[in-house]
Write a protein that holds these residues in place. Structure first.
Motif, mmCIF file in Angstrom:
data_model
loop_
_atom_site.group_PDB
_atom_site.id
_atom_site.type_symbol
_atom_site.label_atom_id
_atom_site.label_comp_id
_atom_site.label_asym_id
_atom_site.label_seq_id
_atom_site.Cartn_x
_atom_site.Cartn_y
_atom_site.Cartn_z
ATOM 1 N N THR A 143 0.834 -1.199 0.000
ATOM 2 C CA THR A 143 0.000 0.000 0.000
ATOM 3 C C THR A 143 0.876 1.260 0.000
ATOM 4 O O THR A 143 0.551 2.255 -0.656
ATOM 5 C CB THR A 143 -0.940 -0.014 1.218
ATOM 6 O OG1 THR A 143 -1.562 -1.289 1.286
ATOM 7 C CG2 THR A 143 -1.995 1.047 1.088
ATOM 8 N N GLY B 290 0.796 6.764 -6.690
ATOM 9 C CA GLY B 290 -0.250 7.764 -6.849
ATOM 10 C C GLY B 290 0.313 9.178 -6.809
ATOM 11 O O GLY B 290 -0.017 10.022 -7.638
ATOM 12 N N PHE C 43 -7.451 4.639 -1.394
ATOM 13 C CA PHE C 43 -8.421 4.741 -2.487
ATOM 14 C C PHE C 43 -8.941 6.176 -2.578
ATOM 15 O O PHE C 43 -9.027 6.760 -3.664
ATOM 16 C CB PHE C 43 -9.614 3.795 -2.261
ATOM 17 C CG PHE C 43 -9.221 2.351 -2.073
ATOM 18 C CD1 PHE C 43 -7.988 1.895 -2.534
ATOM 19 C CD2 PHE C 43 -10.070 1.448 -1.448
ATOM 20 C CE1 PHE C 43 -7.640 0.565 -2.363
ATOM 21 C CE2 PHE C 43 -9.709 0.131 -1.269
ATOM 22 C CZ PHE C 43 -8.491 -0.306 -1.724
ATOM 23 N N TYR D 5 -6.508 8.553 -4.125
ATOM 24 C CA TYR D 5 -6.443 8.425 -5.579
ATOM 25 C C TYR D 5 -7.620 9.112 -6.243
ATOM 26 O O TYR D 5 -7.476 9.886 -7.187
ATOM 27 C CB TYR D 5 -6.444 6.940 -5.969
ATOM 28 C CG TYR D 5 -5.084 6.388 -6.273
ATOM 29 C CD1 TYR D 5 -4.700 6.144 -7.592
ATOM 30 C CD2 TYR D 5 -4.198 6.115 -5.264
ATOM 31 C CE1 TYR D 5 -3.445 5.635 -7.867
ATOM 32 C CE2 TYR D 5 -2.949 5.606 -5.534
ATOM 33 C CZ TYR D 5 -2.579 5.365 -6.842
ATOM 34 O OH TYR D 5 -1.354 4.859 -7.120
ATOM 35 N N PRO E 274 -7.377 7.564 -12.559
ATOM 36 C CA PRO E 274 -7.294 7.135 -11.152
ATOM 37 C C PRO E 274 -8.451 6.235 -10.763
ATOM 38 O O PRO E 274 -8.269 5.303 -9.979
ATOM 39 C CB PRO E 274 -7.342 8.464 -10.389
ATOM 40 C CG PRO E 274 -6.809 9.459 -11.324
ATOM 41 C CD PRO E 274 -7.257 9.020 -12.688
ATOM 42 N N HIS E 275 -9.636 6.521 -11.318
ATOM 43 C CA HIS E 275 -10.774 5.662 -10.980
ATOM 44 C C HIS E 275 -10.528 4.233 -11.425
ATOM 45 O O HIS E 275 -10.792 3.277 -10.706
ATOM 46 C CB HIS E 275 -12.040 6.194 -11.649
ATOM 47 C CG HIS E 275 -12.418 7.556 -11.185
ATOM 48 N ND1 HIS E 275 -11.850 8.700 -11.693
ATOM 49 C CD2 HIS E 275 -13.275 7.969 -10.222
ATOM 50 C CE1 HIS E 275 -12.353 9.754 -11.085
ATOM 51 N NE2 HIS E 275 -13.216 9.348 -10.182
ATOM 52 N N ILE F 258 -7.979 2.609 -9.264
ATOM 53 C CA ILE F 258 -8.377 2.269 -7.912
ATOM 54 C C ILE F 258 -9.366 1.126 -7.914
ATOM 55 O O ILE F 258 -9.463 0.375 -6.947
ATOM 56 C CB ILE F 258 -8.924 3.532 -7.199
ATOM 57 C CG1 ILE F 258 -8.264 3.622 -5.832
ATOM 58 C CG2 ILE F 258 -10.423 3.509 -7.034
ATOM 59 C CD1 ILE F 258 -6.772 3.593 -5.884
ATOM 60 N N ALA G 121 -7.186 -1.608 -7.506
ATOM 61 C CA ALA G 121 -6.657 -1.657 -6.143
ATOM 62 C C ALA G 121 -7.707 -2.171 -5.179
ATOM 63 O O ALA G 121 -7.396 -2.895 -4.233
ATOM 64 C CB ALA G 121 -6.171 -0.271 -5.723
#
Lengths: 492, 505, 118
Positions: free
Chosen positions: A175, A182, C45, C48, C74-75, C78, C81
């Motif tokens: 993470t 990110g 999340f 992001y 990013p959506h 994620i 993720a």
């Protein structure tokens, strides 16, 4: 046609093979299938290495989406070298698995075991060949999740807690990496690793420094850099023998590779080592890792755990080489990734054979084993000597470059500490040798036979390779120094 | 090149043969006679091979073979040069004699694990050959380490706690010095010079400041733990728990001489005499060697255990050679080279005698030896010859080499070295001659001492004994005779030793 | 004030992250650890998704009159993720079930206490 698509085949073949294993179910059949796949992957990886060494970096656009928009697979000398290590160890461990896995895994779970193994292989190979930062995270999680499962399949119930501990630590690490990726995306608007490096603004803004910090800590967790290594000893000790051998030789090494990628390709040596004091932080940590972990290893009663701590120490050597940020230092680090993979793979396999026969890997139980399992223990001795860094073994080559790298920088103390570290390795390796060769078997111990041929063969392939690369290091050092030059930006 | 008649095999075989013989020894382990025959034949062939190598060296050839290159400038190679040929010759020749001796000794002493003993012995000899013929420092280092590890099982042969403790000291000191001091020195040398090949005249000239090179020299001399320069000498007395043939051949000849041989090699081929004589630390090392000579002799005086006394004597004699190397002139080099051979014959004789006394009379302490010369005249006669050689009195071999070292010291005007050599001669006499004296001229103690002897060993000790087994006596008489012959005809040894320095010209 | 108001989404993400992290390291109950881990991941999340948002932007659908839309990447990321997170949670819980079968407890200290003598 096939040659062009090799980069994707490397990942797709084991990925697709994994669910097929579930369909096959019959243990022997699954083993044969998984072995076939592993060797195919190995063949592909050899082909890829040859291609890269001949023609330079390979770039493969997934689904024909041109990078940096689409996902790119990018194989440069560093990744070509790593994927060879992973695929090679994978192929050899499958041979080892032939006898070891049926002994340690309940029959009804064997097909799941190989499914997980193939997924893990996919993940590790994916990390190495991908050129996309987010894709890297995904592969990292594929390999991590499957390795938690693999570890939890160990015979001891402590394998469960070890796997859980690893799951917590590993997820935290992954993470962290996700956060770092990110933040990098926020700064640059791209996820392509090669593209990232060009778009990071100079001087680095705070966001990218924060990203750097997250990535470093996250990766350090995954590669078990002291003091973030706490998950490793238990995981290695209680995992099934084949898993320990495979993971010890590949998983942490691939994480070291991730670190190299972020440090050198994404941020570049200038940011990482001149703007930020990363070298000054890694160097002491690496040295402490070598000494603390080796010292702990000396006092272990379980040889598997002893070797696990030794792994932490050896990772220290790799990080030490990286922290020099010079060609020789990096070469030492990368070559040690390869050499240590061979050494530890071989050593854990030898131990796996011991476990198969004795049902334990306690040092006392191994007394007098030198006579009963001469070939296995001879492999252990050869691997142990390599761990110490005795000349004519591959471990010596790594140490040689490491010390040369330190001398080049004028760091006498570091050079001396490196050899002092080997001395600790002498002690813990010698404890096992002394037990196996110079102590009589414990009273009442059953006479045991030599390990089965498949296991011996796998062990000796790795140990033999390890001796071979100690004598002729053209391939290893040659590739590693090219990789080092590419990473340092000295060669495009 | 100039060794046209010498093929690659001829150079490698002396190293490979003993190693290969271990397989045969292992296979024939169940039939002791056959096994010993293998050892004897191997040692015979080895001498033949080595002589075949020495011959062309006499004529000035320097056969050389590069086996493989690990990385640029770093290779495994063998080069036959006079000093190495000398060492190889001595070690291989004495192996035959020791083999004969150990057959008598090991059987007479009912040792266990004899097969392992002979296997490790052969490996040790093979690696000693490797050290002798090494063409660069890396090759030498490799075999140096093999020698260390292969002798460990020999040192701990008895398998008792005491033996294991001794073995730990032995391995600890040797591995520590070689890995922590010698290996960094080797890598440093490579880093400075870009090569590790032994080159007459040295490879380090002008590569770094004299202070740094001086430090490197110190690393080497102390790092070569087998040369037993104080304070890294403790392993040698500790190794005396080994069976006597091991102490005799390995800890008087092969292992320790590998150490001082390396010191000589480094002085001559890595640093070069000229450079070595100008290094500031040369002086310091000279004093370290001198101090070792004196202190070890003084310690030897106080040892009651015969083998330990001999061990300390070895420590001091080894430092003669280190001293000779530190004098860094040609005469001293010749002396040092010759002392490798001369001391070998003398000391092996003394150890053979100590072993013979143990086998025949079950005695280990000097204070138990009163009057033993009457029962074991051959043994104690040989002991006397060996002692005289240690002291360096004609007509024994020790005189010749000491003489050269002495004139070397005069030439360098190192009068402290001269003084030390003279003083140590007196000390040598003081710790060795009393043994000869009590053995021949003192009355035996009244043997039965019921209180001090217990069990079967006591019974054996009380029983009247004669000479040791025939093969033991034969061996020790042969080496004692060798000591005298080498004095009368030092020709070949002297020529070889002189060629060491001539080759640099 | 700008630091708090303008970047409030980051503050929330950070607070959640620390809360989750704290739960992971401080709780001995394995299930609670997994819960903490989930909170920890959720914060990422959020991080992001919020960074892909554009003020006044709509969903990224190409249609007349729509010029500002949020960054869809990013959506998408994620989403992946989240899948990974679900898999991790599932695996973690499965392990806890097995641990409970083997030890009869899900408290870390009690598990350690059982393993000590062995």
């Amino acid at each position: 046609m096939i040659t062009e698509n090799l980069p994707i085949l490397l990942v797709v073949i084991p990925l697709l093979a994994a669910p097929l294993c579930v369909l096959l179910r019959q243990p022997t059949l699954v083993w044969g299938f998984a072995t076939l796949v592993s060797w195919m992957v190995f063949a592909i990886s050899i082909q890829l290495l040859i291609l890269v060494l001949q023609d330079g970096t390979i770039s493969y656009a997934i689904g024909d989406w041109a990078p940096p928009w689409g996902i790119e697979y990018r194989i440069d000398p560093a990744s070509a070298f790593m994927q060879l290590v992973v695929a090679g160890i994978g192929a050899v461990s499958m041979v080892f698995a032939a006898k070891s896995v049926p002994h340690e895994i309940p029959e009804r779970r064997i097909y799941l075991f190989y499914t997980m193994y193939l997924l893990c292989l996919t993940g590790l190979l994916g990390i190495v060949v991908t050129g996309d930062a987010f894709n890297l995270f995904v592969f990292l999680e594929i390999s991590s999740l499957s390795s938690y499962v693999l570890i939890s399949l160990g015979h001891d119930r402590r394998a469960l807690t070890a796997a859980f501990q690893y799951l917590i630590m590993g997820t935290l690490g992954a993470t962290f990496i996700l956060i770092g990726v990110g933040l990098l995306y926020m700064v640059t608007g791209t996820l392509n690793i090669a593209d990232l490096s060009g778009r990071l603004p100079e001087p680095a803004p705070r966001t990218s420094l924060v990203a750097f910090a997250f990535l470093t800590v996250g990766t350090s967790l995954k590669l078990a850099l002291f003091p973030l290594h706490l998950w490793l000893p238990n995981a290695y000790t209680f995992a099934p023998s084949m898993v320990t051998a495979f993971l010890a030789a590949t998983a942490t090494k691939v994480s070291v590779y991730i670190l190299l990628r972020f440090f050198f390709t994404v941020f570049g040596v200038d940011v990482a080592f001149f703007d930020l004091p990363v070298g000054d932080i890694l160097l002491p940590l690496a040295i402490v890792a070598v000494f603390a972990a080796s010292t702990v290893a000396i006092f272990q009663e379980n040889v598997k755990r002893l070797l696990a701590y030794s792994s932490v120490a050896q990772i220290g050597y790799m990080i030490l080489g990286i922290s020099f940020a010079t060609v020789n230092g990096l070469t030492a680090g990368i070559v040690h990734i390869f050499n240590h993979a061979l050494i530890k793979g071989g050593l854990f396999m030898a131990l796996g054979s011991v476990f198969l026969r004795l049902g334990t890997t306690q040092i006392d139980a191994m007394a007098g084993l030198g006579r009963q399992m001469p070939l296995t223990m001879a492999a252990f001795v050869a691997g142990g000597l390599s761990l110490v860094g005795i000349p004519l073994t591959s471990g010596f080559i790594s140490k040689w470059y490491l010390v040369t790298g330190a001398l080049e920088k004028g760091w006498w103390l570091v050079a001396i500490l490196v050899v002092l570290g080997s001395l600790l390795a002498v002690i813990y390796v010698w404890r096992v040798i002394e037990a196996a060769y110079f102590r009589p078997a414990p009273a009442g111990a059953a006479q045991v036979k030599e390990a089965p041929l498949a296991m011996l063969a796998a062990t000796w392939v790795l140990i033999g390779a390890n001796l071979y690369f100690g004598i002729d290091s053209t391939l290893t050092v040659g590739t590693a120094s090219r990789a080092a030059e590419v990473l340092l930006g000295l060669e495009i | 090149m100039n060794g046209a008649a010498i093929g690659a095999w001829d150079i490698c075989l002396p190293v490979l043969l003993p190693m290969a013989a271990t397989v045969l020894i292992g296979l024939t382990g169940r039939w002791p006679n056959l096994r010993e025959a293998v050892t004897l034949i191997t040692s015979g062939v080895l001498v033949y091979l080595v002589v075949g190598l020495i011959q062309p060296v006499f004529e000035g050839a320097r056969p050389d073979i590069l086996l493989f290159e690990m990385m640029p400038g770093l290779s495994i190679r063998f080069t036959v040069e006079p000093l190495g040929a000398l060492f190889a010759g001595v070690a291989s020749f004495l192996w035959i004699i020791t083999s004969i001796y150990s057959i008598g000794y090991m059987r007479g002493h009912h040792e266990k694990n004899q097969t392992r003993f002979y296997i490790c012995f052969a490996i040790a000899i093979g690696s000693a050959m490797g050290v002798a013929l090494a063409g660069n420092m890396l090759t030498l280092f490799v075999f140096y380490e093999v020698l260390t590890f292969s002798t460990y099982p020999l040192v701990t042969h008895a398998g008792t706690d005491e033996a294991r403790l001794g073995g730990r000291t032995y391995l600890g000191v040797l591995v520590f010095t070689s890995i922590c001091l010698q290996l960094p020195a080797v890598i440093w040398t490579w880093y400075l010079a870009g090569t590790l090949d032994f080159t007459p005249g040295g490879i380090l000239e002008g590569t770094a400041s004299p202070e740094l090179l001086g430090a490197l020299f110190v690393l080497y001399v102390f790092g070569i733990g087998k040369a037993a320069v104080m304070p890294f000498h403790r392993w040698l007395p500790a190794a005396m728990v080994a069976p006597t043939p091991v102490s005799a051949l390995l800890h008087a000849v092969a292992v320790v001489k590998a150490g001082v041989f390396t010191v000589l090699k480094i002085t001559y081929f890595i640093f070069g005499l000229e450079l070595a004589s100008t290094l500031a630390t040369g002086e310091f090392l000279l004093y370290a060697a001198a101090a070792t000579i004196l202190i070890a002799s003084l310690v030897a005086l106080r040892q009651d255990n015969l083998k330990r006394r001999l061990a300390y004597s070895t420590v001091s004699q080894l430092s003669y050679i280190v001293l000779a190397a530190m004098l860094a002139n040609e005469l001293a080099m010749v002396g040092g080279g010759m002392h490798i051979a001369m001391h070998a014959f003398g000391k092996i004789t003394l150890f053979f005698c100590a072993g013979a006394i143990l086998v025949a009379a079950h005695k280990t302490e000097v204070s138990q030896l009163n009057g033993i010369g009457r029962r074991m005249p051959w043994t104690m006669g040989a002991f006397a010859v060996g002692s005289i050689s240690m002291i360096g009195v004609p007509p024994t071999a020790g005189f010749v080499s000491k003489w050269y070292i002495l004139i070397g010291a005069f030439e360098s005007q190192q009068f402290i070295a001269v003084l030390v050599i003279v003083a140590s001669t007196l000390l040598n006499a003081a710790y060795l001659l009393p043994i000869v004296y009590v053995a021949f001229f003192k009355k035996p103690d009244d043997e039965p001492q019921p209180n001090s002897h217990r069990g079967s060993i006591g019974a054996a000790a009380r029983a009247p004994h004669g000479e040791a087994p025939l093969s033991v006596v034969l061996a020790l008489v042969a080496t004692a005779a060798g000591t005298i012959i080498l004095f009368l005809f030092p020709g070949s040894v002297l020529t070889l030793a002189q060629q060491i320095v001539a080759s640099g010209g | 004030m700008e630091l708090v108001q303008g970047l409030y989404n980051y503050w929330i993400a950070m607070i959640l992250m620390m809360a989750g992290f704290y739960v992971v390291i401080s709780r001995g109950n394995l299930i609670k650890k997994i819960v903490g881990l989930n909170i920890f991941q959720t914060s990422v999340f959020l991080l992001y998704i919020s960074m892909g948002a554009v003020e006044g932007g709509t969903a990224p659908i190409l249609e007349e009159g729509l010029t500002r839309f949020s960054n869809p990447l990013p959506h998408v990321l994620i989403l992946t993720a989240i899948v990974v997170g679900v898999a991790t949670t599932a695996l973690g819980l499965a392990l806890i079930v097995r641990i409970n079968e083997a030890y009869g407890t899900v408290e870390e200290e009690e598990i350690h206490a059982q393993d000590e003598p062995a």
